[in-house]
Design an enzyme around this catalytic site. Structure first.
Site, mmCIF file in Angstrom:
data_model
loop_
_atom_site.group_PDB
_atom_site.id
_atom_site.type_symbol
_atom_site.label_atom_id
_atom_site.label_comp_id
_atom_site.label_asym_id
_atom_site.label_seq_id
_atom_site.Cartn_x
_atom_site.Cartn_y
_atom_site.Cartn_z
ATOM 1 N N ASP A 126 0.816 -1.214 0.000
ATOM 2 C CA ASP A 126 0.000 0.000 0.000
ATOM 3 C C ASP A 126 0.852 1.268 0.000
ATOM 4 O O ASP A 126 2.090 1.198 -0.046
ATOM 5 C CB ASP A 126 -0.953 -0.048 1.216
ATOM 6 N N TRP A 161 -2.777 3.456 -5.835
ATOM 7 C CA TRP A 161 -4.032 4.110 -6.272
ATOM 8 C C TRP A 161 -3.850 5.050 -7.458
ATOM 9 O O TRP A 161 -4.608 6.016 -7.631
ATOM 10 C CB TRP A 161 -4.679 4.895 -5.120
ATOM 11 N N GLY A 162 -2.822 4.835 -8.264
ATOM 12 C CA GLY A 162 -2.581 5.726 -9.407
ATOM 13 C C GLY A 162 -1.905 7.041 -9.018
ATOM 14 O O GLY A 162 -1.669 7.894 -9.873
ATOM 15 N N ASP A 183 -10.038 3.474 -3.706
ATOM 16 C CA ASP A 183 -10.722 2.245 -3.279
ATOM 17 C C ASP A 183 -12.131 2.123 -3.845
ATOM 18 O O ASP A 183 -12.906 3.087 -3.838
ATOM 19 C CB ASP A 183 -10.820 2.215 -1.750
HETATM 20 C C1 GLA Z 1 -6.036 1.062 1.260
HETATM 21 C C2 GLA Z 1 -6.143 0.112 0.077
HETATM 22 C C3 GLA Z 1 -7.287 -0.856 0.296
HETATM 23 C C4 GLA Z 1 -7.080 -1.624 1.610
HETATM 24 C C5 GLA Z 1 -6.913 -0.654 2.753
HETATM 25 C C6 GLA Z 1 -6.483 -1.344 4.038
HETATM 26 O O1 GLA Z 1 -7.128 1.925 1.354
HETATM 27 O O2 GLA Z 1 -6.322 0.827 -1.121
HETATM 28 O O3 GLA Z 1 -7.405 -1.751 -0.791
HETATM 29 O O4 GLA Z 1 -5.948 -2.447 1.473
HETATM 30 O O5 GLA Z 1 -5.917 0.334 2.471
HETATM 31 O O6 GLA Z 1 -6.319 -0.453 5.094
#
Ligand code: GLA
Length: 375
Positions: A126, A161-162, A183
């Site tokens: 992440d 996330w890009g 997300d």
């Molecule tokens: C981020 C990621 C999610 C998930 C959460 C966990 O938001 O993008 O897919 O893994 O963290 O906290």
């Protein structure tokens, strides 16, 4: 190692978030096997955030929470491997994970070695709490290098996330897949927005580093962590079809122990899975009819010369979509035409006078696997 097809499996986050434990993970894994999902390709079982204690131990190691995972992670890995499944875990390039558990910043090499020792096959990585003084790409390259040398083939799943123009540098980090958007949540608007964010980045996916459109919400029906409003079954059908057409990883996010039949049918549709798992990994391209980007046609040339075509109506009204076979490489003078089978319904389809057409209800789609045949 290069993966020829996007990974498929199940991830704890969408439904369970921090409410995870060994029993949940192993019983869900058993369900993947007994329901036939494993047989069609869903093989990774991924434990997302919230699996560890809030602090590293005195030696600096990550410690699985003994209340959630009383036998540790090697035990979970062994149990999954015995079922013929693969084991995924989660960490983050910042000082903490997104849910504020310890993460891998400046512990990359030790953590990669621990994951390898535990028998991990997949690491979701992440982007939360990344220090602003360090480039994200440098941190991803560090973990990519650590994983490459850890002695085990671990799929590297980037999850930035890009951000920071991820598409420009992710292919240099060793990542096998990259999250292109924020997300997903279990609503139609979320599905539609993720699909529309793909138009500009379609050239940055495929074999080498698949573009991850996030975990599936099919079958959540408003239950669980990202549950919110839920979607209709047609909206789930469109969601799954788009993820398959665009070669996204297919990580189930619903509670697989309580799936209804429709959910199972969607997730196992043979036409869509044959497109999703096409090994050639040619990039999809798209057309917007009549300049309305809610009416989208995605097309992908498949390994055996078949062509996958998907008509998607993201708008709130019905529409009659059509596509000329000439526009996808099959002109009339070639003496060839297109015919094939439609996903979900199994209906046969063929081009009529060089045109494919279909009336679509709002929020619905039609995807075909077409063969190029002599007229
Ligand atoms: C981020 C990621 C999610 C998930 C959460 C966990 O938001 O993008 O897919 O893994 O963290 O906290």
């Amino acid at each position: 190692m290069i993966k020829n097809i996007p990974p498929m499996g199940w991830n704890t986050w969408n439904t369970f978030a921090e409410k995870i434990n060994e029993e949940l993970v192993l019983s869900s894994a058993e369900q993947l096997v007994s329901s036939g999902l494993k047989k069609v390709g869903y093989e990774y079982v991924v434990i997302d955030d919230c699996w560890s204690l809030r602090e590293r131990d005195r030696s600096g190691a990550l410690v699985p929470d003994p209340e959630k995972f009383p036998h540790g992670m090697k035990y979970v890995a062994d149990a999954l491997h015995k079922m013929g499944l693969k084991f995924g875990m989660y960490s983050c390039c910042g000082g903490m994970t997104c849910a504020s558990y310890p993460a891998s910043l400046n512990h990359e090499y030790a953590d990669a070695r621990a994951f390898a020792r535990w028998g991990v096959d997949y690491l979701k990585y992440d982007y939360c709490f990344k220090p602003s003084s360090v480039d994200g790409k440098a941190l991803y390259r560090r973990m990519g290098t650590a994983l490459s040398g850890c002695g085990r083939d671990i799929l590297f799943s980037g999850c930035s996330w890009g951000s920071d123009n991820t598409h420009e540098w992710i292919g240099t980090t060793g990542a096998n897949i990259w999250r292109s958007t924020g997300d997903i949540v279990d609503t139609w608007d979320s599905v539609k927005s993720i699909i529309k964010q793909q138009y500009a980045i379609l050239p940055y996916g495929g074999v080498g580093c698949f573009n991850d459109m996030d975990m599936l919400i099919v079958g959540m029906h408003g239950k669980g962590h990202v549950g919110l409003k839920g979607c209709t079954d047609d909206e789930y059908r469109l969601h799954f079809a788009a993820w398959c057409m665009l070669a996204s990883p297919l990580m189930i996010g619903c509670d697989v122990r309580n799936m209804d039949e429709t959910t199972k049918e969607i997730l196992t549709d043979p036409v869509l899975l044959s497109i999703a798992k096409d090994e050639r990994g040619n990039r999809p391209y798209f057309f917007h009819n009549w300049n309305n980007d809610d009416w989208t046609i995605f097309v992908r040339l498949l390994a055996n010369g078949d062509i996958a075509v998907g008509f998607f109506n993201l708008s709130d009204s019905g529409v009659d979509l059509w596509l000329s076979a000439d526009d996808i490489g099959v002109p009339d003078f070639s003496g060839k035409t297109l015919s094939g089978v439609e996903a979900y319904s199994g209906a046969s389809v063929r081009a009529v006078n060089g045109v494919l057409s279909k009336e679509l209800a709002p929020h619905s789609c039609a995807v075909w696997r077409l063969q190029v045949k002599n007229k």
